[in-house]
Design a protein around this motif. Structure first.
Motif, PDB file in Angstrom:
ATOM      1  N   UNK A  86       0.836  -1.209   0.000  1.00 14.70           N
ATOM      2  CA  UNK A  86       0.000   0.000   0.000  1.00 14.70           C
ATOM      3  C   UNK A  86       0.867   1.253   0.000  1.00 14.70           C
ATOM      4  N   UNK A  87       0.354   2.329  -0.565  1.00 16.84           N
ATOM      5  CA  UNK A  87       1.080   3.594  -0.542  1.00 16.84           C
ATOM      6  C   UNK A  87       1.297   4.076   0.882  1.00 16.84           C
ATOM      7  N   UNK A  88       2.368   4.835   1.057  1.00 20.65           N
ATOM      8  CA  UNK A  88       2.704   5.355   2.379  1.00 20.65           C
ATOM      9  C   UNK A  88       1.877   6.602   2.688  1.00 20.65           C
ATOM     10  N   UNK A  89       1.653   6.828   3.977  1.00 22.63           N
ATOM     11  CA  UNK A  89       0.921   8.015   4.428  1.00 22.63           C
ATOM     12  C   UNK A  89       1.794   8.814   5.391  1.00 22.63           C
ATOM     13  N   UNK A  90       2.093  10.042   5.008  1.00 22.40           N
ATOM     14  CA  UNK A  90       2.829  10.957   5.879  1.00 22.40           C
ATOM     15  C   UNK A  90       1.808  11.648   6.763  1.00 22.40           C
ATOM     16  N   UNK A  91       1.788  11.252   8.014  1.00 24.96           N
ATOM     17  CA  UNK A  91       0.724  11.695   8.911  1.00 24.96           C
ATOM     18  C   UNK A  91       1.067  12.950   9.710  1.00 24.96           C
ATOM     19  N   UNK A  92       2.139  13.641   9.307  1.00 21.22           N
ATOM     20  CA  UNK A  92       2.417  14.953   9.890  1.00 21.22           C
ATOM     21  C   UNK A  92       3.125  15.791   8.835  1.00 21.22           C
ATOM     22  N   UNK A 109       5.198  12.444  -3.432  1.00 26.19           N
ATOM     23  CA  UNK A 109       4.745  11.327  -4.264  1.00 26.19           C
ATOM     24  C   UNK A 109       5.931  10.486  -4.723  1.00 26.19           C
ATOM     25  N   UNK A 110       7.035  11.140  -5.056  1.00 29.80           N
ATOM     26  CA  UNK A 110       8.203  10.434  -5.567  1.00 29.80           C
ATOM     27  C   UNK A 110       8.833   9.519  -4.528  1.00 29.80           C
ATOM     28  N   UNK A 111       8.562   9.750  -3.250  1.00 24.61           N
ATOM     29  CA  UNK A 111       9.087   8.824  -2.237  1.00 24.61           C
ATOM     30  C   UNK A 111       7.995   7.927  -1.673  1.00 24.61           C
ATOM     31  N   UNK A 112       6.932   7.751  -2.468  1.00 27.75           N
ATOM     32  CA  UNK A 112       5.932   6.746  -2.138  1.00 27.75           C
ATOM     33  C   UNK A 112       4.778   7.219  -1.295  1.00 27.75           C
ATOM     34  N   UNK A 113       4.695   8.514  -1.019  1.00 26.79           N
ATOM     35  CA  UNK A 113       3.607   9.045  -0.201  1.00 26.79           C
ATOM     36  C   UNK A 113       2.376   9.239  -1.074  1.00 26.79           C
ATOM     37  N   UNK A 114       1.310   8.543  -0.748  1.00 26.92           N
ATOM     38  CA  UNK A 114       0.064   8.667  -1.517  1.00 26.92           C
ATOM     39  C   UNK A 114      -1.038   9.363  -0.717  1.00 26.92           C
ATOM     40  N   UNK A 115      -0.785   9.663   0.561  1.00 17.39           N
ATOM     41  CA  UNK A 115      -1.752  10.376   1.388  1.00 17.39           C
ATOM     42  C   UNK A 115      -1.039  11.129   2.489  1.00 17.39           C
ATOM     43  N   UNK A 116      -1.611  12.256   2.929  1.00 13.01           N
ATOM     44  CA  UNK A 116      -0.966  13.027   3.993  1.00 13.01           C
ATOM     45  C   UNK A 116      -2.021  13.664   4.896  1.00 13.01           C
ATOM     46  N   UNK A 117      -1.634  13.814   6.142  1.00 13.85           N
ATOM     47  CA  UNK A 117      -2.439  14.542   7.115  1.00 13.85           C
ATOM     48  C   UNK A 117      -1.826  15.927   7.277  1.00 13.85           C
ATOM     49  N   UNK A 118      -2.578  16.949   6.896  1.00 11.22           N
ATOM     50  CA  UNK A 118      -2.139  18.327   7.049  1.00 11.22           C
ATOM     51  C   UNK A 118      -2.279  18.717   8.513  1.00 11.22           C
ATOM     52  N   UNK A 119      -1.224  19.329   9.074  1.00  6.73           N
ATOM     53  CA  UNK A 119      -1.221  19.621  10.504  1.00  6.73           C
ATOM     54  C   UNK A 119      -1.345  21.098  10.825  1.00  6.73           C
ATOM     55  N   UNK A 390       1.914   6.065  14.245  1.00  4.37           N
ATOM     56  CA  UNK A 390       1.876   6.419  12.835  1.00  4.37           C
ATOM     57  C   UNK A 390       3.161   7.155  12.509  1.00  4.37           C
ATOM     58  N   UNK A 391       3.417   7.352  11.228  1.00  5.92           N
ATOM     59  CA  UNK A 391       4.686   7.945  10.814  1.00  5.92           C
ATOM     60  C   UNK A 391       4.451   9.311  10.193  1.00  5.92           C
ATOM     61  N   UNK A 392       5.333  10.262  10.492  1.00  3.24           N
ATOM     62  CA  UNK A 392       5.224  11.609   9.935  1.00  3.24           C
ATOM     63  C   UNK A 392       6.575  12.268   9.889  1.00  3.24           C
TER      64      UNK A 392
END
Length: 498
Positions: A86-92, A109-119, A390-392
Motif C-alpha cells: 500500500x502507498x505510504x501516508x505521511x501523517x504529519x 509522491x516520488x518517495x511513495x507518499x500517496x496520502x498526507x495529514x495536514x497539521x 503512525x509515521x510523519x
C-alpha cells in the motif's frame, strides 16, 4: 511527464470522498501489474506471482498471474521481480502552508507518499477544500485530514475562548483540532470540549500537563514525543517538582489592548521559530528537560506506555524533526539531498536560524545532543509496549533540509524499529487511525489504488522501503523515470541550486 502535472488545480474526484471536494471525475485506466509479489503489511506475509488489477481509482482484483485476461484497452505492466505494498501516508505534514504546494507534493509522491495529514489549517483552507479548489494537482498525494487554525493564545487564551474556538472549527469543517500553544487549563478545556462535540483534539502536549491525564481525557495523538519535557517529566523520579515548575512557565503574552495586525506579526515570527524551535527555547526549559531525563525511571516509562495503550491513544514521533533541530549545525545538512529542491528564500531562512542555533552556549546544545539518543530509546519502548504509532515528517512546506519520509524511516531504524513495523505505521496503522480500514492500507480488491512498487522486499530491511520502482496514486501509474522527472522539474523551477 507533462509539466502541467506540477501545476495548480482542483483535487480529483478520487479524493472527494475523503476531502469533501466536488471536483469533476477523471477516470484512471484499467491497469494490470503482472507477476508481482503482494505484501500484506499486517503480518509481513508475501504472495508471489500475482496480478493486481486497478480501475477508476480502485483495486478491482488480486489474482494469480495469467488467470484473468486484460479487457480491451487495459494496460499491462510487467512487474516480475517487484513487490507491491500500500502507498505510504505521511501523517504529519505542513505542505498546504505553501501558496503553491505542487513542488513539495510531487517530491512526496516520488518517495511513495500517496496520502498526507495536514497539521495546520485556516478557515480559508477549509473553505477551499469544501469548494474543491485546493491547489492539489494530479501528481500529488491525497489530503487525508486537516484542522483549522492551530490553538494559540489568540484563540485559546481562556477556557471559555477555547471552547468557542473548538465549536467554531467544527462548524467550519475541520477534521480535528490542532493543539499548539496554551496553558494547561485551556489545554484540558479544549480536549473536554472536543470530546463533548465528537471532534478529536491532538498535537502538542503542553508543559505542565500529565501525558496520561491528557490521553485519558481524550487527547487523540501526541506529536513529536511531546514535544519538550512533558513525557520526560512523567517518567522522572522528581515528577511532582518538575511538573509544578513547568505548569507555571510563561506562554506568549498578549497586550491587554488590541493592536492592529498583532496576530499576523506574531504568526510571521512563529514561521521563523518553526524552522528550529530548539533555537528559541528558554534556558530554563532546556534545564528542566535535562533534569527530567537525568532522573528517568524505566518503570515509570513502562507505566506511561501501558496507559497510552489502555487509552487507545496514538503517537507520531517525527524523529527526523527532532534530529534536524538537535543537529542543525551538522555539516552534513549543508550537503543534504533536499537542498537541491528548496527555494532560495527558505534556505536563507534556515541558514539564519541555524546561525542562531550555533550561537547558543555549548551546554545548551549539548543537552539536546544528549537527549536525542534517549528519544530514540523512548520511541522503541513505546513501540515494544504496543502503543499505536503512525509515521510523519513535519515536512512538506520547505522548512529546511532533512524532513523526508526516507530519512524518518532511517531514524526509526536507528531506534530499533523493524522495517515491517515501519511499513505498518505508514499503511495499516494510518488506515486504523483514520477509521478507513475498509478502503486503505491493504492490497486487496475494493481498496484504494494507492500503491508503491518496490525493487526489494520492504519487510526485510529499511533501505527497501524506499527502493521505489513506481507509484500508483488514485489508479494512475508513475514509473521511476516519471517520478525522477517530477523531481528534476522541481529542482529546475524552484530549487536553491538553480
Amino acid at each position: 511527464m507533462p509539466l502541467s502535472l506540477l501545476g495548480r488545480g482542483k483535487t480529483r474526484a478520487a479524493d472527494a470522498e475523503h476531502s469533501h471536494t466536488h471536483a469533476a471525475p477523471e477516470q484512471s485506466p484499467e491497469l494490470h501489474f503482472d507477476g508481482v509479489t503482494v505484501v500484506d503489511p499486517r503480518d509481513g506475509s508475501k504472495t508471489p506471482g500475482m496480478t493486481v488489477i486497478t480501475k477508476m481509482g480502485r483495486i478491482t482484483a488480486v489474482v494469480p498471474t495469467a488467470s484473468k485476461r486484460p479487457a480491451n484497452g487495459a494496460k499491462t505492466i510487467d512487474a516480475r521481480g517487484k513487490f507491491v505494498a500500500p502507498g505510504y501516508n505521511d501523517m504529519h505534514s505542513h505542505v498546504l502552508e505553501l501558496a503553491d504546494p505542487s513542488g513539495s507534493l510531487a517530491l512526496m509522491l516520488a518517495e511513495g507518499v500517496t496520502g498526507f495529514r495536514q497539521m495546520s489549517g485556516s478557515p480559508a483552507l477549509l473553505a477551499k477544500r469544501k469548494a474543491g479548489t485546493l491547489p492539489i494537482g494530479k501528481a500529488a498525494p491525497q489530503l487525508l485530514e486537516t484542522p483549522g487554525l492551530i490553538l494559540s493564545p489568540f484563540n485559546a487564551g481562556s477556557p471559555e475562548a477555547v471552547r468557542e474556538e473548538v465549536h467554531r472549527q467544527q462548524a467550519q469543517g475541520a477534521d480535528f483540532i490542532k493543539m499548539a500553544f496554551a496553558n494547561p487549563d485551556c489545554f484540558f478545556a479544549a480536549v473536554e470540549e472536543g470530546r463533548r462535540l465528537g471532534i478529536p483534539v491532538l498535537g502538542h502536549l503542553q508543559e505542565g500537563t500529565d501525558p496520561n491525564e491528557a490521553t485519558a481525557a481524550g487527547f487523540r495523538c501526541v506529536e513529536h514525543l511531546g514535544p519538550g519535557s512533558t513525557m520526560w517529566v512523567r517518567c522522572s523520579d522528581d515528577e511532582a517538582a518538575l511538573r509544578a515548575e513547568s505548569y507555571s512557565r510563561d506562554l506568549i503574552k498578549l497586550p491587554p489592548f488590541k493592536i492592529p495586525f498583532l496576530q499576523r506579526i506574531v504568526m510571521k515570527r512563529l514561521q521563523r521559530l518553526l524552522v528550529n524551535p530548539s533555537a528559541f527555547t528558554k534556558p530554563e526549559d532546556v534545564d528542566r528537560l535535562r533534569r527530567a531525563i537525568d532522573s528517568f525511571r524505566e518503570d515509570k516509562a513502562q507505566d506511561m506506555a501501558g496507559r497510552f495503550v489502555a487509552d487507545g491513544s496514538w503517537q507520531c514521533a517525527t524523529l527526523v524533526r527532532l534530529k534536524t533541530q538537535t543537529f542543525a549545525d551538522d555539516p552534513a545538512y549543508q550537503q543534504d539531498e533536499m537542498l537541491e529542491y528548496l527555494p532560495a528564500k527558505n534556505v536563507k531562512r534556515w541558514q539564519e536560524v541555524t546561525a542562531l542555533w550555533k550561537s547558543k552556549p555549548d551546554d545548551f546544545r549539548r543537552a539536546y545532543r544528549e537527549a536525542y539518543p534517549r528519544q530514540l530509546a523512548l520511541t522503541k519502548l513505546l513501540s515494544d509496549a504496543g502503543v499505536r504509532m503512525i509515521v510523519g515528517t513535519d515536512g512538506g512546506s520547505y522548512l529546511g533540509p532533512g524532513l523526508t519520509l526516507k530519512q524518518e524511516f532511517g531514524e526509526l531504524a536507528d531506534a530499533g524499529i523493524s522495517a515491517l513495523a515501519m511499513l505498518q505505521m505508514a499503511t495499516v496503522n494510518a488506515a486504523a487511525y483514520l477509521h478507513r480500514e475498509d478502503t486503505m492500507g491493504l492490497v486487496e480488491s475494493g481498496y484504494d489504488a494507492d500503491l508503491v512498487l518496490l525493487d526489494a522486499d520492504p519487510t526485510a530491511r529499511v533501505e527497501n522501503l524506499h527502493a521505489i520502482a513506481g507509484v500508483v496514486r488514485g489508479g494512475f501509474h508513475y514509473t521511476r523515470r516519471e517520478l525522477d522527472g517530477l523531481k528534476a522539474e522541481v529542482a529546475a523551477t524552484r530549487g536553491y541550486l538553480h
